[in-house]
Design a protein around this motif. Structure first.
Motif, PDB file in Angstrom:
ATOM      1  N   GLU A  32      44.459  21.440 -18.613  1.00  0.00           N
ATOM      2  CA  GLU A  32      44.956  22.710 -18.238  1.00  0.00           C
ATOM      3  C   GLU A  32      46.122  22.757 -17.598  1.00  0.00           C
ATOM      4  N   PHE A  34      49.866  24.240 -16.340  1.00  0.00           N
ATOM      5  CA  PHE A  34      50.489  25.193 -15.693  1.00  0.00           C
ATOM      6  C   PHE A  34      51.945  24.860 -15.353  1.00  0.00           C
ATOM      7  N   TYR A  36      54.522  25.975 -12.354  1.00  0.00           N
ATOM      8  CA  TYR A  36      54.921  26.598 -11.115  1.00  0.00           C
ATOM      9  C   TYR A  36      56.162  26.582 -10.741  1.00  0.00           C
ATOM     10  N   LEU A  46      52.728  30.561  -9.117  1.00  0.00           N
ATOM     11  CA  LEU A  46      52.347  30.218 -10.520  1.00  0.00           C
ATOM     12  C   LEU A  46      53.404  30.931 -11.380  1.00  0.00           C
ATOM     13  N   ARG A  49      50.283  29.645 -17.434  1.00  0.00           N
ATOM     14  CA  ARG A  49      49.362  28.774 -17.697  1.00  0.00           C
ATOM     15  C   ARG A  49      49.110  28.771 -19.249  1.00  0.00           C
ATOM     16  N   TYR A  86      58.050  23.049 -11.404  1.00  0.00           N
ATOM     17  CA  TYR A  86      56.929  22.125 -11.318  1.00  0.00           C
ATOM     18  C   TYR A  86      55.955  22.129 -12.730  1.00  0.00           C
ATOM     19  N   THR A  90      45.633  20.552 -14.288  1.00  0.00           N
ATOM     20  CA  THR A  90      44.291  20.600 -13.417  1.00  0.00           C
ATOM     21  C   THR A  90      43.240  19.691 -14.249  1.00  0.00           C
ATOM     22  N   LEU A  96      45.396  20.176  -8.861  1.00  0.00           N
ATOM     23  CA  LEU A  96      46.539  19.898  -9.574  1.00  0.00           C
ATOM     24  C   LEU A  96      47.196  18.462  -9.373  1.00  0.00           C
ATOM     25  N   PHE A  98      50.884  17.399 -10.097  1.00  0.00           N
ATOM     26  CA  PHE A  98      52.228  17.770 -10.299  1.00  0.00           C
ATOM     27  C   PHE A  98      53.068  16.817 -10.807  1.00  0.00           C
ATOM     28  N   GLY A  99      54.198  17.291 -11.635  1.00  0.00           N
ATOM     29  CA  GLY A  99      55.273  16.275 -11.932  1.00  0.00           C
ATOM     30  C   GLY A  99      56.349  16.508 -10.705  1.00  0.00           C
TER      31      GLY A  99
ATOM     32  N   TYR B  35      47.754  19.869  -0.092  1.00  0.00           N
ATOM     33  CA  TYR B  35      48.567  19.046  -0.681  1.00  0.00           C
ATOM     34  C   TYR B  35      49.927  18.493   0.055  1.00  0.00           C
ATOM     35  N   PRO B  43      54.164  18.310  -5.094  1.00  0.00           N
ATOM     36  CA  PRO B  43      53.116  18.274  -4.183  1.00  0.00           C
ATOM     37  C   PRO B  43      52.017  17.292  -4.781  1.00  0.00           C
ATOM     38  N   GLU B 104      43.963  29.920 -10.796  1.00  0.00           N
ATOM     39  CA  GLU B 104      45.308  29.890 -10.196  1.00  0.00           C
ATOM     40  C   GLU B 104      45.354  29.710  -8.552  1.00  0.00           C
TER      41      GLU B 104
END
Lengths: 108, 116
Positions: A32, A34, A36, A46, A49, A86, A90, A96, A98-99, B35, B43, B104
């Motif tokens: 999933e 996203f 951001y 956000l 998505r 970013y 999920t 989350l 993140f990269g 985070y 994060p 979200e």
């Protein structure tokens, strides 16, 4: 463990140029994805998505399971698009991953 | 309505001290996340609450870190015997898992922790 890779740290383009921000994810069965965004002096928010399949502020992103990618694209960049972006995935419990993020700089 | 708020916005402490970071989620959001963001990184997940209980604390780096959410609303992240490596921006996020468009996460402005 899930992993999200954003291979570039910085992308600098002129206003009106196309933009592609790269994101690759490690296979997790049912990703999933996203995107951001963090504008200067603002909080992380956000952008879009993948399950929504919508275009926000002219940005789109298509999930490519074959390439495990979720690149963010915009055909004509605007100065107000300058920000930190970013990519995130999920997993279980909605946490989350993140990269490292990429700075997009759009010059006039 | 009000978004996620975090206090303090900045915290400077000395190595070895104890700190508490507070998060006020959006009213009605049952899920709350912490985070940590180090310089030049995205994060990094620490812990996730569903209601009052920690549903996933797999991201806490060691037992110096602890978080609570006793009434299912405000959460406090506690760091004991702080180390210089704990210096980072600590982000809180909340989400509602019961609506369309769930997952979200709405982020707070963060607390910048500096350990001298």
């Amino acid at each position: 463990a899930q992993r999200v890779t954003q291979p570039e740290k910085l992308l600098s383009v002129f206003k009106g140029a196309p933009v592609e921000l790269k994101c690759n994810y490690s296979y997790s069965g049912s990703p999933e994805l996203f995107w951001y965004v963090q504008y200067s002096r603002q909080r992380l928010q956000l952008l879009l998505r993948h399950i929504s399949r919508e275009s926000i502020k002219g940005f789109t992103a298509d999930l490519n399971k074959g390439e495990t990618s979720f690149h963010l694209k915009k055909p004509f960049a605007q100065e107000e698009d300058s920000a930190m972006y970013y990519c995130g995935d999920t997993g279980a419990n909605s946490k989350l991953t993140f990269g490292k993020g990429i700075t997009l700089s759009v010059r006039p | 309505g009000a978004g996620v708020s975090q206090t303090p916005s900045n915290k400077v402490t000395e190595k070895g001290k104890y700190v508490e970071l507070r998060c006020d989620p959006i009213s009605g959001h049952t899920a709350l996340y912490w985070y940590r963001q180090s310089l030049g990184q995205g994060p990094e997940f620490l812990i996730y609450f569903q209601g009052t209980g920690a549903a996933d604390d797999s991201g806490l780096p060691n037992d110096r870190f602890f978080a609570v959410r006793p009434e299912g609303s405000v959460s406090t992240l506690k760091i004991q015997r702080t180390e210089r490596g704990d210096s980072a921006v600590y982000l809180c996020a909340s989400s509602s898992l019961w609506r369309e468009g769930a997952n979200e996460q709405f982020f707070g402005p963060g607390t910048r922790l500096t350990v001298l």
